[in-house]
Design a protein around this motif. Sequence first.
Motif, PDB file in Angstrom:
ATOM      1  N   SER A   1      21.590  64.996  52.956  1.00 50.37           N
ATOM      2  CA  SER A   1      20.461  64.543  52.138  1.00 50.37           C
ATOM      3  C   SER A   1      20.320  63.032  52.082  1.00 50.37           C
ATOM      4  N   GLY A   2      21.403  62.319  52.350  1.00 51.18           N
ATOM      5  CA  GLY A   2      21.389  60.865  52.185  1.00 51.18           C
ATOM      6  C   GLY A   2      21.700  60.503  50.743  1.00 51.18           C
ATOM      7  N   ASP A   3      21.869  59.211  50.502  1.00 51.40           N
ATOM      8  CA  ASP A   3      22.086  58.710  49.147  1.00 51.40           C
ATOM      9  C   ASP A   3      21.500  57.301  49.069  1.00 51.40           C
ATOM     10  N   ALA A   4      21.859  56.543  48.070  1.00 51.95           N
ATOM     11  CA  ALA A   4      21.296  55.199  47.891  1.00 51.95           C
ATOM     12  C   ALA A   4      21.653  54.263  49.035  1.00 51.95           C
TER      13      ALA A   4
ATOM     14  N   GLY B   1      25.560  62.405  47.974  1.00 52.04           N
ATOM     15  CA  GLY B   1      24.531  63.298  48.507  1.00 52.04           C
ATOM     16  C   GLY B   1      25.056  64.700  48.721  1.00 52.04           C
ATOM     17  N   THR B   2      24.301  65.463  49.508  1.00 54.26           N
ATOM     18  CA  THR B   2      24.602  66.876  49.730  1.00 54.26           C
ATOM     19  C   THR B   2      24.458  67.209  51.208  1.00 54.26           C
ATOM     20  N   VAL B   3      25.298  68.138  51.687  1.00 57.98           N
ATOM     21  CA  VAL B   3      25.169  68.684  53.031  1.00 57.98           C
ATOM     22  C   VAL B   3      24.803  70.157  52.894  1.00 57.98           C
ATOM     23  N   VAL B   4      23.773  70.585  53.637  1.00 57.93           N
ATOM     24  CA  VAL B   4      23.324  71.972  53.636  1.00 57.93           C
ATOM     25  C   VAL B   4      23.548  72.526  55.042  1.00 57.93           C
ATOM     26  N   LEU B   5      24.112  73.733  55.144  1.00 59.11           N
ATOM     27  CA  LEU B   5      24.372  74.378  56.429  1.00 59.11           C
ATOM     28  C   LEU B   5      23.520  75.627  56.528  1.00 59.11           C
ATOM     29  N   ARG B   6      22.789  75.758  57.660  1.00 60.29           N
ATOM     30  CA  ARG B   6      21.906  76.904  57.879  1.00 60.29           C
ATOM     31  C   ARG B   6      22.149  77.515  59.249  1.00 60.29           C
ATOM     32  N   ASP B   7      21.941  78.829  59.321  1.00 62.47           N
ATOM     33  CA  ASP B   7      21.919  79.565  60.580  1.00 62.47           C
ATOM     34  C   ASP B   7      20.464  79.980  60.751  1.00 62.47           C
TER      35      ASP B   7
END
Length: 167
Positions: A61-64, A21-27
């Motif tokens: 995002s999660g994955d399977a 999956g993916t990790v997204v970082l936001r401010d």
Amino acid sequence: MATVRFTLRPPAAAPAGRPGGTVVLRDGRTLLGSAAVHGTAAVSFRVRVSPGVRTLTATYSGDANLTPSRTTFRLGVVRAAPSVTVSAPATAASGTTSTVQVRVGGALSAPTGRVTVTVDGRAVASGALHGGTAAVVLPQWSVGAHQVRAGYSGDARFTPGPPPRGP
């Protein structure tokens, strides 16, 4: 702006496999970065954020095998302390003026603002920084040894310092 390194570790792998999956970082709404998760490896971000208290959100995002998740945390970013150096002539003739170079250094970028130069503890001149450096013309010298120091006013990214001290 400050450069901050974040390390986000995914939860332990589910028995069926390793995390993906993916990790997204936001401010707030501003995207600071995204990174793919590879097994149990940590995900790192090197981002530039301005001083102040920031509210950051990391979204996985999660994955399977793992469900999506999100965490929000607060990060305090303080102004950096600059270094201040003065280059003055070793000797000068009595009754003449001279120019000193004041350099204000920062770890990530050149500070802006003003410097104040003191001679024997008395403020005698000031100048604006350009690219972290100011050329300041000092008034006429009197006979004798003198102590030349400089202080920095600070800006949005850097703290003032050091204050000019007396002899």
